[in-house]
Motif scaffolding. Structure first.
Motif, PDB file in Angstrom:
ATOM      1  N   SER A  94       5.519  12.199  -4.157  1.00  0.00           N
ATOM      2  CA  SER A  94       4.082  12.303  -4.359  1.00  0.00           C
ATOM      3  C   SER A  94       3.468  13.095  -3.211  1.00  0.00           C
ATOM      4  O   SER A  94       3.751  12.837  -2.044  1.00  0.00           O
ATOM      5  N   ARG A 135      -5.458   0.614   8.656  1.00  0.00           N
ATOM      6  CA  ARG A 135      -4.050   0.239   8.603  1.00  0.00           C
ATOM      7  C   ARG A 135      -3.344   0.754   9.849  1.00  0.00           C
ATOM      8  O   ARG A 135      -3.657   1.832  10.337  1.00  0.00           O
ATOM      9  N   SER A 160      -7.640  -0.799   0.857  1.00  0.00           N
ATOM     10  CA  SER A 160      -8.429  -0.585  -0.362  1.00  0.00           C
ATOM     11  C   SER A 160      -9.162  -1.860  -0.770  1.00  0.00           C
ATOM     12  O   SER A 160     -10.077  -1.823  -1.584  1.00  0.00           O
ATOM     13  N   ASP A 185       2.446  14.658   1.824  1.00  0.00           N
ATOM     14  CA  ASP A 185       1.463  15.663   2.239  1.00  0.00           C
ATOM     15  C   ASP A 185       0.801  15.302   3.565  1.00  0.00           C
ATOM     16  O   ASP A 185       0.366  16.174   4.317  1.00  0.00           O
ATOM     17  N   ARG A 187       0.361  20.141  -0.932  1.00  0.00           N
ATOM     18  CA  ARG A 187      -0.317  19.410  -2.010  1.00  0.00           C
ATOM     19  C   ARG A 187      -0.201  20.059  -3.383  1.00  0.00           C
ATOM     20  O   ARG A 187      -0.361  19.393  -4.393  1.00  0.00           O
ATOM     21  N   GLY A 213      -4.629  -4.184  -3.826  1.00  0.00           N
ATOM     22  CA  GLY A 213      -5.601  -3.143  -4.170  1.00  0.00           C
ATOM     23  C   GLY A 213      -4.789  -1.930  -4.538  1.00  0.00           C
ATOM     24  O   GLY A 213      -4.122  -1.353  -3.681  1.00  0.00           O
ATOM     25  N   HIS A 214      -4.770  -1.591  -5.806  1.00  0.00           N
ATOM     26  CA  HIS A 214      -3.951  -0.466  -6.274  1.00  0.00           C
ATOM     27  C   HIS A 214      -4.878   0.667  -6.715  1.00  0.00           C
ATOM     28  O   HIS A 214      -5.737   0.481  -7.579  1.00  0.00           O
ATOM     29  N   THR A 215      -4.687   1.824  -6.092  1.00  0.00           N
ATOM     30  CA  THR A 215      -5.605   2.942  -6.301  1.00  0.00           C
ATOM     31  C   THR A 215      -5.054   3.913  -7.327  1.00  0.00           C
ATOM     32  O   THR A 215      -3.903   4.341  -7.219  1.00  0.00           O
ATOM     33  N   GLY A 250      -0.039  13.955  -3.130  1.00  0.00           N
ATOM     34  CA  GLY A 250      -1.498  13.819  -3.129  1.00  0.00           C
ATOM     35  C   GLY A 250      -1.867  12.596  -3.936  1.00  0.00           C
ATOM     36  O   GLY A 250      -1.042  12.083  -4.703  1.00  0.00           O
ATOM     37  N   PRO A 251      -3.119  12.097  -3.795  1.00  0.00           N
ATOM     38  CA  PRO A 251      -3.488  10.864  -4.502  1.00  0.00           C
ATOM     39  C   PRO A 251      -3.589  11.026  -6.016  1.00  0.00           C
ATOM     40  O   PRO A 251      -3.431  10.057  -6.748  1.00  0.00           O
ATOM     41  N   LYS A 254       2.894  10.184  -0.263  1.00  0.00           N
ATOM     42  CA  LYS A 254       2.080  10.608   0.879  1.00  0.00           C
ATOM     43  C   LYS A 254       2.789  11.581   1.817  1.00  0.00           C
ATOM     44  O   LYS A 254       2.485  11.653   3.006  1.00  0.00           O
ATOM     45  N   ASP A 302       0.812  -1.223   0.000  1.00  0.00           N
ATOM     46  CA  ASP A 302       0.000   0.000   0.000  1.00  0.00           C
ATOM     47  C   ASP A 302       0.846   1.275   0.000  1.00  0.00           C
ATOM     48  O   ASP A 302       0.428   2.306   0.518  1.00  0.00           O
ATOM     49  N   GLU A 303       2.019   1.199  -0.591  1.00  0.00           N
ATOM     50  CA  GLU A 303       2.919   2.365  -0.604  1.00  0.00           C
ATOM     51  C   GLU A 303       2.472   3.416  -1.615  1.00  0.00           C
ATOM     52  O   GLU A 303       2.987   4.544  -1.624  1.00  0.00           O
ATOM     53  N   GLY A 304       1.556   3.021  -2.509  1.00  0.00           N
ATOM     54  CA  GLY A 304       1.145   3.935  -3.578  1.00  0.00           C
ATOM     55  C   GLY A 304       1.696   3.475  -4.928  1.00  0.00           C
ATOM     56  O   GLY A 304       1.845   4.284  -5.860  1.00  0.00           O
ATOM     57  N   LYS A 305       1.965   2.162  -5.030  1.00  0.00           N
ATOM     58  CA  LYS A 305       2.522   1.611  -6.285  1.00  0.00           C
ATOM     59  C   LYS A 305       1.610   1.892  -7.470  1.00  0.00           C
ATOM     60  O   LYS A 305       2.064   2.235  -8.558  1.00  0.00           O
ATOM     61  N   GLY A 306       0.288   1.732  -7.246  1.00  0.00           N
ATOM     62  CA  GLY A 306      -0.673   1.936  -8.328  1.00  0.00           C
ATOM     63  C   GLY A 306      -0.567   3.329  -8.909  1.00  0.00           C
ATOM     64  O   GLY A 306      -0.498   3.511 -10.127  1.00  0.00           O
TER      65      GLY A 306
HETATM   66  P1  GDP Z   1      -0.720   0.350  -3.546  1.00  0.00           P
HETATM   67  O1  GDP Z   1      -1.325  -0.933  -3.069  1.00  0.00           O
HETATM   68  O2  GDP Z   1       0.762   0.415  -3.271  1.00  0.00           O
HETATM   69  O3  GDP Z   1      -1.042   0.671  -4.976  1.00  0.00           O
HETATM   70  O4  GDP Z   1      -1.372   1.493  -2.651  1.00  0.00           O
HETATM   71  P2  GDP Z   1      -2.949   1.658  -2.280  1.00  0.00           P
HETATM   72  O5  GDP Z   1      -3.656   2.175  -3.465  1.00  0.00           O
HETATM   73  O6  GDP Z   1      -3.458   0.428  -1.638  1.00  0.00           O
HETATM   74  O7  GDP Z   1      -2.853   2.716  -1.112  1.00  0.00           O
HETATM   75  C1  GDP Z   1      -2.317   3.980  -1.315  1.00  0.00           C
HETATM   76  C2  GDP Z   1      -3.382   5.029  -0.970  1.00  0.00           C
HETATM   77  O8  GDP Z   1      -2.780   6.296  -0.863  1.00  0.00           O
HETATM   78  C3  GDP Z   1      -4.445   5.172  -2.030  1.00  0.00           C
HETATM   79  O9  GDP Z   1      -5.643   5.551  -1.424  1.00  0.00           O
HETATM   80  C4  GDP Z   1      -3.898   6.312  -2.897  1.00  0.00           C
HETATM   81  O10 GDP Z   1      -4.929   7.015  -3.598  1.00  0.00           O
HETATM   82  C5  GDP Z   1      -3.285   7.185  -1.854  1.00  0.00           C
HETATM   83  N1  GDP Z   1      -2.112   7.965  -2.273  1.00  0.00           N
HETATM   84  C6  GDP Z   1      -1.113   7.625  -3.123  1.00  0.00           C
HETATM   85  N2  GDP Z   1      -0.181   8.589  -3.157  1.00  0.00           N
HETATM   86  C7  GDP Z   1      -0.601   9.556  -2.300  1.00  0.00           C
HETATM   87  C8  GDP Z   1      -0.038  10.800  -1.855  1.00  0.00           C
HETATM   88  O11 GDP Z   1       1.051  11.213  -2.240  1.00  0.00           O
HETATM   89  N3  GDP Z   1      -0.758  11.489  -0.929  1.00  0.00           N
HETATM   90  C9  GDP Z   1      -1.951  11.060  -0.449  1.00  0.00           C
HETATM   91  N4  GDP Z   1      -2.572  11.811   0.450  1.00  0.00           N
HETATM   92  N5  GDP Z   1      -2.499   9.905  -0.839  1.00  0.00           N
HETATM   93  C10 GDP Z   1      -1.821   9.157  -1.742  1.00  0.00           C
END
Ligand code: GDP
Ligand code: IMO
Ligand code: MG
Length: 427
Positions: free
Chosen positions: A411, A305, A299, A333, A380, A40-42, A413-414, A331, A13-17
């Motif tokens: 990064s 978490r 996600s 921000d 942001r 779950g990649h967002t 913001g999302p 993240k 959940d590091e924000g790979k997606g």
């Molecule tokens: P993944 O499994 O590594 O792809 O990550 P997830 O999608 O499970 O979790 C990452 C969450 O952080 C998601 O809700 C993203 O939309 C959000 N996100 C990603 N990058 C950032 C960021 O730089 N700032 C913020 N606030 N949210 C972020």
């Protein structure tokens, strides 16, 4: 070399997606190589959010080919649901989304066993899995009785394999107080799904190798994270597949000489979902604040978490086992508004202080923290390094100095756009 591997450097959940979606602007092919619908990649574009679990995160870019390779475990019901969700949003998948015919299939009794084990396990014995059947499906693969996606072309073969697997699982299901399914019920479940999945099947190793040979830009998208890796994670609190960068080769059927660059994604702090050691975890109001500001709820499962400070020995460990060329820090921000930010720089153990991650001896290790000044206002809207406050830049420089790994991307913001690219990923 045009192959770039992007993996999680922490506990997932590091924000790979987000990072994969962003970089797909310049990628021709995106390959998922491990895990299954536990991921779950967002992806957020223009405020609109899409969560993908099996489909590669390049799927929103119409020109990108997307490959689900043989290291994955595929729940066909989840896959078909995901494709329907994407198509309903106007995202075409036909002719650009491919599934290896050698990936293993998650069957309903895998999901049943995963759930029963978690529910029945005594406190302290739970792994905290996502209950998506991941472990049992990989067990069948290692046990050499798994059903592979290519088998779905021949229902006579499916019937024999399902019969064998149910017989093998029956004692376990009964011992857990469950009811083994009938062969017929599993076949009826699979038949309509197979009709949707079979047209997507391909030899994805050939496809991926060809793309690389033609000099195309190929992204390998990791799932989970380094510390959830079966071999290198905090065993037994891990997933059942290879989450580290080397898994990109094994899981997609290309050789290590084809990978040019490895990028690790880390948050500016740390999170973990499920059980297992997390030495820098915050059990206080600050941990709660980070959870709420960061939207730190799974996600896939919606579980809160666990949150804590960044673990530098953990990132150094990730750098070693993945051969990281660079980091993407996400993240950042979320940390805005804190007076000070702590980072774990070492561990105190009965044998003395160490800068290595005590991956099998967390119980006797205490994190040693260094504090750095925070920054008061939102970051942001920052789009260049110069837009960031001096203290934010100091924090990033400290992470680079302590890990010895340069930061290529930040990064804030999302959304896809809320990003500072320091160095382009493809040459
Ligand atoms: P993944 O499994 O590594 O792809 O990550 P997830 O999608 O499970 O979790 C990452 C969450 O952080 C998601 O809700 C993203 O939309 C959000 N996100 C990603 N990058 C950032 C960021 O730089 N700032 C913020 N606030 N949210 C972020
Ligand atoms: P992405 O790709 C975070 C965790 C589970 C549990 C352990 C084993 O979105 O980063 P499993 O269901 O795989 O048998 O569960 O691994 N886990 C994840 N945590 N992100 C993930 O994926 C995860 N996939 C599995 O919470 O602790
Ligand atoms: Mg995730």
């Amino acid at each position: 070399m045009s192959g770039v591997v992007i993996i999680g450097a922490q506990w997932g959940d590091e924000g790979k997606g987000k990072i994969v979606d962003l970089y797909t602007e310049r990628a021709d092919t995106v390959v998922r190589f491990a895990g299954g619908p536990n991921a779950g990649h967002t992806l957020v574009v223009g405020g609109e959010k899409v969560v993908v679990r099996l489909t590669p995160s390049g799927i929103l870019r119409p020109k990108a080919e997307c490959v689900m390779a043989q290291g994955m475990v595929i729940d066909p019901a989840v896959l078909v649901g995901e494709i329907d969700m994407l198509e309903a949003r106007g995202i075409k998948t036909t002719g650009r989304l491919w599934l290896s015919d050698r990936a293993h299939v998650i069957l309903p009794f895998h999901v049943l066993v995963d759930g029963l084990r978690e529910d029945r396990a005594a406190r302290g014995a739970k792994i905290g899995t996502t209950k998506r059947g991941i472990g049992p499906a990989y067990e069948d693969k290692a046990g050499r009785r798994g059903l592979r996606t290519g088998d779905l072309r021949d229902f006579g073969r499916v019937e024999n394999l399902v019969r064998g697997a149910i017989a093998a699982w029956e004692p376990t299901i009964v011992a857990l107080g469950g009811e083994p399914p009938s062969v017929q019920s599993v076949l009826s479940h699979l038949e309509p799904l197979a009709a949707r999945v079979v047209p997507m099947l391909a030899d994805t190793s050939i496809k991926t190798d060809r793309a690389l040979r033609e000099g195309k830009n190929v992204l390998f998208e990791g799932a989970q994270g380094t510390l959830l890796d079966l071999d290198h994670g905090t065993y037994p609190y891990v997933t059942s597949s290879t989450a580290v960068a080397a898994g990109a080769c094994v899981g997609s059927g290309i050789g290590p000489t084809r990978v040019g660059r490895v990028l690790g994604v880390t948050k500016g702090y740390a999170t973990r979902v499920g059980e297992g050691p997390f030495p820098t975890e915050l059990h206080d109001a600050l941990g709660e604040r980070i959870r709420n500001q960061g939207g730190e709820f799974g996600s896939v499962t919606g579980r809160p978490r666990r949150t804590g400070w960044l673990d530098i020995p953990g990132l150094r460990y990730a750098s070693r086992v993945n051969g990281l060329d660079a980091l993407a820090v996400t993240k950042l921000d979320v940390l805005s508004g804190l007076d000070e930010i702590k980072v774990c720089v070492a561990y105190d153990t009965p044998e003395g202080r160490t800068e290595e991650l005590p991956v099998d001896a967390f119980a006797n290790a205490k994190p040693v923290y260094e504090a750095v000044p925070g920054w008061p206002a939102s970051i942001r809207s920052a789009r260049t390094l110069a837009d960031l406050p001096a203290t934010t830049r100091t924090y990033l420089a400290r992470i680079e100095a302590l890990t010895g790994v340069p930061i290529d991307l930040i990064s804030v913001g999302p959304d896809r756009d809320a990003t500072i690219i320091v160095r382009e990923v493809f040459g």
